[in-house]
Scaffold this motif. Structure first.
Motif: not given
Length: 200
Positions: A45-47, A70-72, A75-78
């Motif tokens: 789901w994260i991916d 969105l960039k933030r 970053d959080a998703s990574n």
């Protein structure tokens, strides 16, 4: 579980996401929180959400302020993605902790979870390449080109799935042993990123 079962679960996640097809939709994991399936479902789901973040941020007319927000999120998703990989590797470390490692056993260059990470991304590539290979608004040449790529991706999934199953069997038999290094990413840490700690 076999790698083929991982693939089926990933396909289930991706299909579920695209029912609403919105990065801000609520997330609900249908699997027991103590199960391995729960980890895999969350990981994919994260991916899947990040895949669509990456699509959105490439819009040529995106508002710069929205792009920064969105960039933030990316970053959080990574960071979430890396954390989930480490959770999955912890599952395997525990699973194989009592295996007697044979003399001469070797370490693998990649942990099971990072291989599964690639399998998760591959499921997304397959889903979206299939969309392009069957998109009615696209030219016949485009669809044919995408079908060729899809065929390669499907072959790659078979090979990677086989390699993952072989690796896990080697761990179970003591032919290989697991060793996990934490990623220790520095750019998200205000104690190790000079652009952050210099502002303290």
């Amino acid at each position: 579980m076999s790698a083929q079962q991982y693939n089926k679960l990933f396909d289930e996640v991706i299909k579920k996401y695209h029912v609403i097809d919105d990065v801000d939709q609520p997330f609900e994991n249908p699997y027991d929180k103590n199960s391995f399936e729960h980890l895999l479902y969350r990981k994919n789901w994260i991916d899947t959400v990040q895949w669509h973040y990456e699509d959105i941020i490439r819009l040529p007319d995106i508002n710069p302020v929205d792009a920064i927000v969105l960039k933030r999120k990316i970053d959080a998703s990574n960071q979430d993605r890396t954390d989930m990989v480490e959770f999955i590797d912890s599952y395997f470390l525990n699973k194989f902790k009592d295996v007697k490692v044979k003399e001469g056993a070797k370490i693998n260059s990649e942990t099971p979870a990072w291989a599964i990470d690639r399998l998760s991304i591959l499921a997304l590539k397959i889903y979206h390449m299939k969309e392009e290979a069957t998109r009615e608004s696209a030219s016949e040449a485009h669809r044919a080109k995408c079908q060729e790529k899809l065929n390669v991706l499907l072959e790659q999934r078979v090979d990677l799935s086989t390699a993952i199953d072989d690796l896990l069997n080697d761990f179970a038999a003591g032919e290989k042993y697991m060793k996990v290094y934490k990623q220790m990413k520095m750019y998200n840490d205000e104690d190790t990123n000079p652009m952050l700690y210099s502002k303290k």
